[in-house]
Design a protein around this motif. Structure first.
Motif, short mmCIF file in Angstrom:
data_model
loop_
_atom_site.label_atom_id
_atom_site.label_comp_id
_atom_site.label_asym_id
_atom_site.label_seq_id
_atom_site.Cartn_x
_atom_site.Cartn_y
_atom_site.Cartn_z
N ILE A 124 4.70 -9.78 -3.49
CA ILE A 124 6.03 -9.21 -3.62
C ILE A 124 6.03 -7.77 -3.08
O ILE A 124 5.21 -6.95 -3.51
N PRO A 125 6.89 -7.44 -2.15
CA PRO A 125 6.90 -6.09 -1.59
C PRO A 125 7.26 -5.04 -2.64
O PRO A 125 8.07 -5.30 -3.53
N LYS A 126 6.65 -3.87 -2.53
CA LYS A 126 6.89 -2.81 -3.51
C LYS A 126 8.34 -2.36 -3.55
O LYS A 126 8.82 -1.86 -4.58
N GLU A 127 9.05 -2.56 -2.45
CA GLU A 127 10.47 -2.22 -2.44
C GLU A 127 11.25 -3.00 -3.49
O GLU A 127 12.27 -2.53 -3.99
N ASP A 128 10.77 -4.19 -3.86
CA ASP A 128 11.48 -5.04 -4.82
C ASP A 128 11.44 -4.48 -6.24
O ASP A 128 12.20 -4.94 -7.10
N ILE A 129 10.56 -3.53 -6.51
CA ILE A 129 10.56 -2.87 -7.82
C ILE A 129 11.10 -1.45 -7.70
O ILE A 129 10.92 -0.62 -8.60
N GLY A 130 11.76 -1.16 -6.59
CA GLY A 130 12.45 0.11 -6.44
C GLY A 130 11.67 1.23 -5.80
O GLY A 130 12.14 2.38 -5.78
N LEU A 131 10.48 0.94 -5.25
CA LEU A 131 9.73 1.99 -4.59
C LEU A 131 10.26 2.23 -3.18
O LEU A 131 10.71 1.32 -2.51
N ILE A 137 0.98 3.46 -0.67
CA ILE A 137 -0.32 4.02 -0.31
C ILE A 137 -0.37 4.26 1.20
O ILE A 137 -0.83 5.31 1.67
N LYS A 138 0.14 3.28 1.95
CA LYS A 138 0.20 3.39 3.41
C LYS A 138 1.63 3.09 3.86
O LYS A 138 1.98 1.94 4.13
N PRO A 139 2.47 4.12 3.95
CA PRO A 139 3.86 3.91 4.37
C PRO A 139 3.95 3.32 5.77
O PRO A 139 3.05 3.44 6.59
N GLY A 140 5.07 2.64 5.99
CA GLY A 140 5.35 2.13 7.32
C GLY A 140 5.07 0.66 7.54
O GLY A 140 5.31 0.13 8.62
#
Length: 231
Positions: A124-131, A137-140
């Motif tokens: 699950i992508p971290k964006e799905d919990i609002g990050l 840790i490694k943007p992009g």
């Protein structure tokens, strides 16, 4: 002077009266036996439960027989055998997948069935919990969240009788314990800086890792318990 809270961490090594069965007589004012004897009695009452008593007995026997002889891996094996467990669960950090593999094979060699779930289960992508991207840790790029709740639920539903936590991140391990149904223990506490040996920060707190102290560092070792109040 009396105290509001127990503060065992400040008990001098020359006292530790509970080790001699003398806490009520010799314990410092902040000793649990003096601060809150009612909770001592309340806690003791839980050992009337048959399962709780068995766990306490088996733990003490493993401690006595393996003291300074057995590794923690061996202790886990012995404890699980004596408890009569058949199926064990591993909740591991994906960064410790090789160690989880070794542990799984060791447990299987002793006759246990083993179910294991890594922290990235579900991808699950971290964006799905609002990050936000900058909070990775490694943007992009794609970065999956650690998913300890699913790890716990997966082990619950697949019949793990005893869970072994292998290097889950701080906080993620807390969520795992919150949602796990069965008993759980920690084999590895994650600390990448110290090679997963977090106690080193305490042993070297006044030298190499003095940065752990906050702005209110005491000048010397504390001698009294906190939150004291006059009678």
């Amino acid at each position: 002077m009396t105290y509001e809270d127990p503060t065992c961490a400040l008990c001098p090594s020359t006292v530790q009266a509970c080790k001699q069965g003398e806490a009520e007589a010799r314990g410092p004012g902040f000793c649990p036996s003096k601060v809150d004897p009612a909770t001592i009695l309340d806690g003791w009452s839980f050992y009337d439960d048959a399962e709780t008593l068995k766990i306490a007995q088996v733990s003490a026997r493993v401690e006595a027989e393996g003291y300074c002889k057995w590794t923690r891996v061996e202790e886990i094996v012995e404890f699980s055998k004596r408890m009569g467990f058949k199926k064990l669960g591993i909740a591991n950090c994906i960064g410790l997948i090789e160690q989880a593999n070794v542990l799984s094979r060791i447990l299987e060699s002793h006759g246990f069935d083993v179910v294991s779930v890594s922290c990235k289960a579900g991808n699950i992508p971290k964006e799905d919990i609002g990050l936000k991207d900058g909070e990775k840790i490694k943007p992009g790029g794609f970065e999956p969240m650690c998913n300890p709740v699913t790890q716990a639920e997966m082990l619950n539903r697949h019949g793990s009788e005893f869970n072994i936590v292998l290097g889950l991140c701080l906080g993620h391990d807390s969520l795992f314990f919150k949602y796990a149904n069965g008993l759980s223990t920690v084999l590895v506490a994650k600390d990448r800086v110290l090679g997963h040996n977090p106690i080193a920060a305490l042993q070297l707190a006044d030298t190499y890792y003095s940065r752990v102290w906050g702005p209110n560092k005491p000048d010397a070792k504390a001698k009294k318990g906190g939150k004291a109040k006059k009678k």
